[in-house]
Scaffold this motif. Structure first.
Motif, PDB file in Angstrom:
ATOM      1  N   GLN A 124       0.840  -1.202   0.000  1.00  0.00           N
ATOM      2  CA  GLN A 124       0.000   0.000   0.000  1.00  0.00           C
ATOM      3  C   GLN A 124       0.873   1.249   0.000  1.00  0.00           C
ATOM      4  N   LYS A 127       0.535   6.911  -3.723  1.00  0.00           N
ATOM      5  CA  LYS A 127      -0.065   8.156  -3.241  1.00  0.00           C
ATOM      6  C   LYS A 127      -1.038   8.666  -4.293  1.00  0.00           C
ATOM      7  N   PRO A 128      -2.305   8.867  -3.926  1.00  0.00           N
ATOM      8  CA  PRO A 128      -3.300   9.248  -4.938  1.00  0.00           C
ATOM      9  C   PRO A 128      -3.211  10.707  -5.350  1.00  0.00           C
ATOM     10  N   GLU A 130      -6.001  11.447  -7.327  1.00  0.00           N
ATOM     11  CA  GLU A 130      -7.457  11.545  -7.436  1.00  0.00           C
ATOM     12  C   GLU A 130      -8.061  10.329  -6.757  1.00  0.00           C
ATOM     13  N   THR A 131      -9.138  10.539  -6.012  1.00  0.00           N
ATOM     14  CA  THR A 131      -9.882   9.441  -5.405  1.00  0.00           C
ATOM     15  C   THR A 131     -11.236   9.345  -6.092  1.00  0.00           C
ATOM     16  N   ARG A 134     -14.757   5.541  -2.331  1.00  0.00           N
ATOM     17  CA  ARG A 134     -14.313   4.980  -1.054  1.00  0.00           C
ATOM     18  C   ARG A 134     -15.348   3.983  -0.546  1.00  0.00           C
ATOM     19  N   GLN A 139      -9.958   2.531  -0.780  1.00  0.00           N
ATOM     20  CA  GLN A 139     -10.012   3.649  -1.718  1.00  0.00           C
ATOM     21  C   GLN A 139      -9.752   3.171  -3.139  1.00  0.00           C
ATOM     22  N   PHE A 140     -10.511   3.724  -4.074  1.00  0.00           N
ATOM     23  CA  PHE A 140     -10.313   3.511  -5.512  1.00  0.00           C
ATOM     24  C   PHE A 140      -9.680   4.790  -6.030  1.00  0.00           C
ATOM     25  N   VAL A 141      -8.377   4.727  -6.410  1.00  0.00           N
ATOM     26  CA  VAL A 141      -7.625   5.948  -6.670  1.00  0.00           C
ATOM     27  C   VAL A 141      -6.880   5.876  -7.998  1.00  0.00           C
ATOM     28  N   PRO A 143      -3.180   6.706  -8.785  1.00  0.00           N
ATOM     29  CA  PRO A 143      -1.951   7.026  -8.063  1.00  0.00           C
ATOM     30  C   PRO A 143      -1.047   7.968  -8.845  1.00  0.00           C
ATOM     31  N   HIS A 189      -5.159   2.631 -12.485  1.00  0.00           N
ATOM     32  CA  HIS A 189      -5.795   2.948 -11.211  1.00  0.00           C
ATOM     33  C   HIS A 189      -5.446   1.872 -10.178  1.00  0.00           C
TER      34      HIS A 189
END
Length: 238
Positions: A124, A127-128, A130-131, A134, A139-141, A143, A189
């Protein structure tokens, strides 16, 4: 959702985990992994030195890395030829948390589209920028810098088509190439918190890593760090 589990049938130590994944994952089947030591098994890919793309890759491709790359291309091709919107692609050293994976796949069903490539990593670290969505601590981001490893991902049909077109010539491992969104034109993503783990050490060890003499480790780590710095200079943006 269909699931494709990359597994070499001669790998008896990994077979029980591959079969466990086949029982756990939705619509799952085993996909025979490609042996990169056999040139006849990779006739449609031209492996090159690491100068095909910038930044140049500082290490020669190993046969095992070629095999892993072509195994993923085999899965991408299966998605396109089958006309699936998506498929979950895993390697056979994955351990899943079924409850968390179900939540991750629900996020994907609700917020993804067939143009996407979505990692479900074991580390993990990303670093996103955009998110997208959630679910509690998940989180679906998008990166900033795409992480390494291809142990678990959901690949859409459009993404698979794009990646096949971009990889008829290869000069670096598949996870390293996937970081290069400026080459593939494929955003990547990530689902953070999907609960996945890698268990290669418990089922026979890595099929890729090789031992490096102590005299060469320092030079290799310096080259690796320099390469990763250059990749970090090309972040994803929304």
């Amino acid at each position: 959702m269909h699931s494709l589990i990359i597994h070499m049938s001669s790998s008896t130590a990994r077979r029980p985990n591959a079969e466990r994944l086949r029982d756990l994952l939705p619509g799952a089947e085993l996909i025979e992994a490609v042996d990169g030591r056999d040139a006849a098994r990779v006739p449609d890919v031209e492996p090159l030195t690491g100068t095909l793309h910038r930044p140049h890759y500082p290490f020669p491709l190993r046969p095992a890395e070629i095999g892993v790359f072509e195994s993923h291309r085999r899965c991408w091709r299966r998605i396109v030829e089958s006309g699936w919107d998506y498929a979950l692609i895993t390697e056979d050293d994955l351990r899943v948390d079924s409850a968390r994976l179900d939540r991750a796949l629900a996020l994907i069903r609700d917020h993804a589209n067939p143009e996407m490539y979505i990692r479900l990593p074991v580390k993990q670290r990303e670093k996103p920028v955009e998110t997208l969505a959630r679910d509690g601590d998940m989180q679906f981001v998008l990166p900033r810098v795409i992480g390494l490893q291809c142990i678990c991902q959901v690949v859409g049909r459009g993404a698979a088509t794009r990646l096949l077109a971009a990889t008829d010539r290869i000069d670096r491992p598949v996870d390293t190439l996937l970081q290069m969104h400026w080459v593939t034109d494929q955003p990547v993503h990530t689902i953070l918190g999907a609960g996945n783990a890698e268990i290669a050490g418990q089922i026979g060890g890595s099929t890729i890593q090789t031992k490096t003499r102590a005299s060469g480790k320092l030079a290799r780590e310096f080259k690796r760090a320099l390469y990763r710095m250059q990749v970090a200079l090309r972040p994803q943006a929304f």
